[in-house]
Design an enzyme around this catalytic site. Structure first.
Site, PDB file in Angstrom:
ATOM      1  N   ARG A  18       0.807  -1.226   0.000  1.00 35.48           N
ATOM      2  CA  ARG A  18       0.000   0.000   0.000  1.00 35.48           C
ATOM      3  C   ARG A  18       0.839   1.275   0.000  1.00 35.48           C
ATOM      4  O   ARG A  18       0.320   2.364  -0.237  1.00 35.48           O
ATOM      5  CB  ARG A  18      -0.955  -0.014   1.215  1.00 35.48           C
ATOM      6  CG  ARG A  18      -2.091  -1.008   1.059  1.00 35.48           C
ATOM      7  CD  ARG A  18      -2.810  -1.278   2.374  1.00 35.48           C
ATOM      8  NE  ARG A  18      -2.083  -2.239   3.204  1.00 35.48           N
ATOM      9  CZ  ARG A  18      -2.485  -2.634   4.426  1.00 35.48           C
ATOM     10  NH1 ARG A  18      -3.597  -2.129   4.947  1.00 35.48           N
ATOM     11  NH2 ARG A  18      -1.782  -3.514   5.119  1.00 35.48           N
ATOM     12  N   LYS A  25       8.706  -0.707   2.879  1.00 36.11           N
ATOM     13  CA  LYS A  25       7.925   0.118   3.811  1.00 36.11           C
ATOM     14  C   LYS A  25       8.680   0.438   5.095  1.00 36.11           C
ATOM     15  O   LYS A  25       8.724   1.600   5.524  1.00 36.11           O
ATOM     16  CB  LYS A  25       6.607  -0.586   4.149  1.00 36.11           C
ATOM     17  CG  LYS A  25       5.848   0.098   5.268  1.00 36.11           C
ATOM     18  CD  LYS A  25       4.439  -0.413   5.447  1.00 36.11           C
ATOM     19  CE  LYS A  25       4.405  -1.707   6.205  1.00 36.11           C
ATOM     20  NZ  LYS A  25       3.003  -2.111   6.493  1.00 36.11           N
ATOM     21  N   SER A 107       5.841  -5.032  15.479  1.00 36.22           N
ATOM     22  CA  SER A 107       5.830  -4.865  14.026  1.00 36.22           C
ATOM     23  C   SER A 107       6.779  -3.757  13.620  1.00 36.22           C
ATOM     24  O   SER A 107       6.806  -2.700  14.244  1.00 36.22           O
ATOM     25  CB  SER A 107       4.425  -4.489  13.546  1.00 36.22           C
ATOM     26  OG  SER A 107       3.627  -5.631  13.543  1.00 36.22           O
ATOM     27  N   GLY A 108       7.504  -3.998  12.549  1.00 36.24           N
ATOM     28  CA  GLY A 108       8.445  -2.996  12.044  1.00 36.24           C
ATOM     29  C   GLY A 108       7.758  -1.739  11.545  1.00 36.24           C
ATOM     30  O   GLY A 108       8.419  -0.723  11.328  1.00 36.24           O
ATOM     31  N   SER A 411      37.343  44.414  -1.421  1.00 37.11           N
ATOM     32  CA  SER A 411      36.146  43.884  -2.070  1.00 37.11           C
ATOM     33  C   SER A 411      36.513  43.230  -3.396  1.00 37.11           C
ATOM     34  O   SER A 411      37.383  43.709  -4.109  1.00 37.11           O
ATOM     35  CB  SER A 411      35.148  45.015  -2.348  1.00 37.11           C
ATOM     36  OG  SER A 411      34.735  45.564  -1.137  1.00 37.11           O
TER      37      SER A 411
HETATM   38  C1  UD1 Z   1      -1.766  -7.392  11.546  1.00 34.69           C
HETATM   39  C2  UD1 Z   1      -2.643  -8.348  12.371  1.00 34.69           C
HETATM   40  C3  UD1 Z   1      -3.927  -7.624  12.768  1.00 34.69           C
HETATM   41  C4  UD1 Z   1      -3.572  -6.372  13.555  1.00 34.69           C
HETATM   42  C5  UD1 Z   1      -2.597  -5.488  12.771  1.00 34.69           C
HETATM   43  C6  UD1 Z   1      -2.110  -4.382  13.681  1.00 34.69           C
HETATM   44  C7  UD1 Z   1      -2.185 -10.623  11.551  1.00 34.69           C
HETATM   45  C8  UD1 Z   1      -2.674 -11.756  10.748  1.00 34.69           C
HETATM   46  N1  UD1 Z   1      -2.958  -9.533  11.583  1.00 34.69           N
HETATM   47  O1  UD1 Z   1      -2.488  -7.049  10.368  1.00 34.69           O
HETATM   48  O2  UD1 Z   1      -4.744  -8.467  13.571  1.00 34.69           O
HETATM   49  O3  UD1 Z   1      -4.757  -5.649  13.861  1.00 34.69           O
HETATM   50  O4  UD1 Z   1      -1.458  -6.240  12.331  1.00 34.69           O
HETATM   51  O5  UD1 Z   1      -1.287  -3.476  12.991  1.00 34.69           O
HETATM   52  O6  UD1 Z   1      -1.141 -10.726  12.169  1.00 34.69           O
HETATM   53  N2  UD1 Z   1       4.944  -9.542   8.173  1.00 34.69           N
HETATM   54  C9  UD1 Z   1       5.937 -10.498   8.114  1.00 34.69           C
HETATM   55  N3  UD1 Z   1       5.741 -11.622   7.392  1.00 34.69           N
HETATM   56  C10 UD1 Z   1       4.556 -11.873   6.750  1.00 34.69           C
HETATM   57  C11 UD1 Z   1       3.543 -10.903   6.831  1.00 34.69           C
HETATM   58  C12 UD1 Z   1       3.758  -9.755   7.555  1.00 34.69           C
HETATM   59  O7  UD1 Z   1       7.014 -10.313   8.689  1.00 34.69           O
HETATM   60  O8  UD1 Z   1       4.453 -12.915   6.119  1.00 34.69           O
HETATM   61  C13 UD1 Z   1       5.181  -8.318   8.930  1.00 34.69           C
HETATM   62  C14 UD1 Z   1       4.977  -7.064   8.123  1.00 34.69           C
HETATM   63  O9  UD1 Z   1       6.175  -6.638   7.508  1.00 34.69           O
HETATM   64  C15 UD1 Z   1       4.496  -6.062   9.175  1.00 34.69           C
HETATM   65  C16 UD1 Z   1       3.805  -6.942  10.208  1.00 34.69           C
HETATM   66  O10 UD1 Z   1       4.241  -8.265   9.972  1.00 34.69           O
HETATM   67  O11 UD1 Z   1       5.590  -5.390   9.777  1.00 34.69           O
HETATM   68  C17 UD1 Z   1       2.293  -6.876  10.089  1.00 34.69           C
HETATM   69  O12 UD1 Z   1       1.922  -7.243   8.773  1.00 34.69           O
HETATM   70  P1  UD1 Z   1       0.777  -6.485   7.998  1.00 34.69           P
HETATM   71  O13 UD1 Z   1       0.624  -7.112   6.674  1.00 34.69           O
HETATM   72  O14 UD1 Z   1       0.977  -5.023   8.055  1.00 34.69           O
HETATM   73  O15 UD1 Z   1      -0.477  -6.939   8.925  1.00 34.69           O
HETATM   74  P2  UD1 Z   1      -1.835  -6.221   9.104  1.00 34.69           P
HETATM   75  O16 UD1 Z   1      -2.694  -6.469   7.935  1.00 34.69           O
HETATM   76  O17 UD1 Z   1      -1.586  -4.797   9.469  1.00 34.69           O
HETATM   77 CA    CA Z   2       0.229  -3.307   9.414  1.00 37.07          CA
END
Ligand code: UD1
Ligand code: CA
Length: 476
Positions: A18, A25, A107-108, A411
């Site tokens: 996104r 990101k 989360s990063g 100057s």
């Molecule tokens: C996730 C949660 C959701 C929560 C939200 C909060 C899950 C299934 N859902 O959703 O319940 O409300 O975070 O922000 O966990 N990532 C990995 N490997 C993967 C997928 C993602 O390392 O295979 C990392 C992403 O880089 C990111 C984090 O995990 O830093 C969250 O992933 P993202 O896809 O943003 O999850 P959300 O849809 O936000």
């Molecule tokens: Ca997220």
């Protein structure tokens, strides 16, 4: 190992679709650091035995961006199985088999969770003595987040992702913040049971609470009061919003330390900047990277400093500086540009429309107007006249100009490097100095002036200038 040890897993393997960006990101910067860099800086304050970052998308770029600043961090590669559950599973597998403590999952893309909040979160989990604790928040608009489903007693029952939610579940306003503490044995026991039979075909970490409940265990929830700590960055709108909140926090921290910030709305300060009490920051000022400002100094308005040191009681107005050192009580600006390697001594002055680069300017020396000083050493008590230029580049190489103490240039002097001006030397207006000037000498290079009487009336007859000249002649 004791129960009280902590491992932190930072999830950063996702693509961040996104953002619509070439940059991964989690590497988008706010306050001078990548998003994930903030998460790691915070993690560094939590006394964890292990800090792991799970990577996959653009993993080399992420590792390269973080490795130097975070040498203790372990990078774990996610495989082709997608989902937060898989990411955590691989990170747990990478921990030593005898690790028996708690695991904090972050989360990063959520940089606003501070060390106090996370420390209290871990403590709460330990006090509750449960296999898992979730961070949750009650928000006005829960779109995009996992929802917290509670049972009739109000206990956490499970998490349902937005894409798998029924309309009733989607109407829940309590959301999963994506930060958790688990006992490591809980993850070892339950992650192998997590499947990918869901709308996204991913292994959801968020399935673990439901599995615990199935087996009769309790899952605790820590509902945060300050919803901002849960904000994540999924698109550029959220990037700007989270960046603004981070900046506001940094400004408030400095205000409480005794810094005057006249207009917080137009002041941007990176996390790495240091400010002393009684510093004044005027509007529209940007302080980046390792900039430091000593007590009593005033910076701004309309000023950008990058890794620049400003001394006590110095003043920098409407100017830009990179990798420069500005001495105590020195003044800079308006409208000047100090490039890398500029040092300005105590009580020195770089005035209006001056550019400097790799120039060491001594105590009390002044470059007041319209000058370029590059690859130069300037002694003490020097005054470079308006529009003095160091011609440092001969079209092939750069050369140095060395100026002694108490030198004054006329100057529009051009100093053609390599060239030296001895102590106390002077140059005439318009001098082009190609040869060294000994101490105490006056260098002149301009031909004596010759006036050709009557030239205008003869060559420009009928012009306003000729008429003015003839009026002047007859008046004599
Ligand atoms: C996730 C949660 C959701 C929560 C939200 C909060 C899950 C299934 N859902 O959703 O319940 O409300 O975070 O922000 O966990 N990532 C990995 N490997 C993967 C997928 C993602 O390392 O295979 C990392 C992403 O880089 C990111 C984090 O995990 O830093 C969250 O992933 P993202 O896809 O943003 O999850 P959300 O849809 O936000
Ligand atoms: Ca997220």
């Amino acid at each position: 190992m004791t129960q009280n040890t902590l491992a932190i897993i930072v999830l950063a393997a996702g693509q961040g679709t996104r953002m619509k960006s070439r940059l991964p990101k989690v590497l988008h910067p706010i306050a001078g650091r990548p998003l994930v860099g903030h998460v790691l800086a915070t993690a560094g304050h939590l006394h964890a035995e292990y800090i792991e970052v799970v990577v996959r998308h653009e993993r080399d770029r992420i590792v390269a961006a973080l490795a130097e600043d975070h040498p203790g961090v372990l990078f774990v590669d996610q495989d082709e199985i997608p989902g937060t559950g898989r990411a955590v599973q691989l990170a747990v597998d990478a921990l030593p088999a005898d690790f028996a403590g708690d695991v904090l999952v972050l989360s990063g893309d959520c940089p606003l969770a501070d060390a106090d909040t996370l420390g209290a979160f871990v403590a709460e989990h330990r006090a509750a003595d449960v296999p898992a604790t979730l961070m949750t928040a009650v928000v006005a608009d829960p779109t995009g987040y996992g929802r917290i489903v509670r049972d009739a007693d109000g206990d956490v029952d499970r998490i349902v992702e937005q894409k798998d939610a029924t309309p009733e579940e989607a109407a829940i306003h309590e959301i999963n913040a994506g930060m958790y503490v688990f006992r490591v044995e809980t993850l070892r026991r339950y992650l192998p049971e997590v499947g990918s039979e869901n709308a996204q075909g991913e292994m959801y970490l968020t399935d673990v609470p439901g599995l615990l409940r199935r087996d009769g265990a309790r899952v605790a929830a820590s509902v945060v009061a300050d919803v901002a700590v849960t904000y994540g960055v999924n698109d550029r709108v959220q990037l700007a919003e989270v960046g603004r909140i981070m900046n506001e926090r940094i400004l408030r921290r400095w205000q409480r330390e005794g810094v005057t910030i006249q207009d917080p709305a137009t002041t941007w300060i990176d996390d790495d900047v240091t400010l002393a009490p009684d510093v004044t920051i005027l509007p529209n000022t940007y302080l980046h990277r390792a900039t430091s400002i000593a007590t009593g100094a005033t910076v701004g308005p309309d000023t950008t400093l990058v890794s620049t040191e400003v001394g006590e009681d110095a003043e920098v107005r409407r100017s830009e500086a990179t990798l420069a050192v500005i001495g105590p009580r020195a003044t800079v600006g308006p409208f000047s540009y100090l490039r890398a390697g500029t040092t300005l001594g105590a009580d020195g002055k770089i005035g209006a429309y001056v550019e400097t680069k790799n120039a060491q300017i001594g105590d009390g020396s002044k470059v007041p107007h319209l000058s370029y000083v590059g690859d130069a050493t300037v002694g003490r008590g020097v005054n470079l006249g308006a529009s003095t230029i160091t011609a440092n580049y001969d079209d092939v190489n750069k050369h140095r100009t060395e100026i002694g103490d108490e030198v004054h240039t006329g100057s529009h002097t051009v100093l053609v490097a390599p060239v030296r001006l001895g102590d106390g030397a002077k140059t005439g207006a318009g001098a082009v100095v190609r040869k060294d000037v000994p101490a105490g000498a006056l260098a002149m290079s301009v031909a004596p002036q010759r006036n050709i009487e009557g030239w205008v009336e003869k060559n420009r007859a009928g012009t306003a200038a000729a008429e003015a000249a003839s009026r002047a002649d007859s008046a004599e």
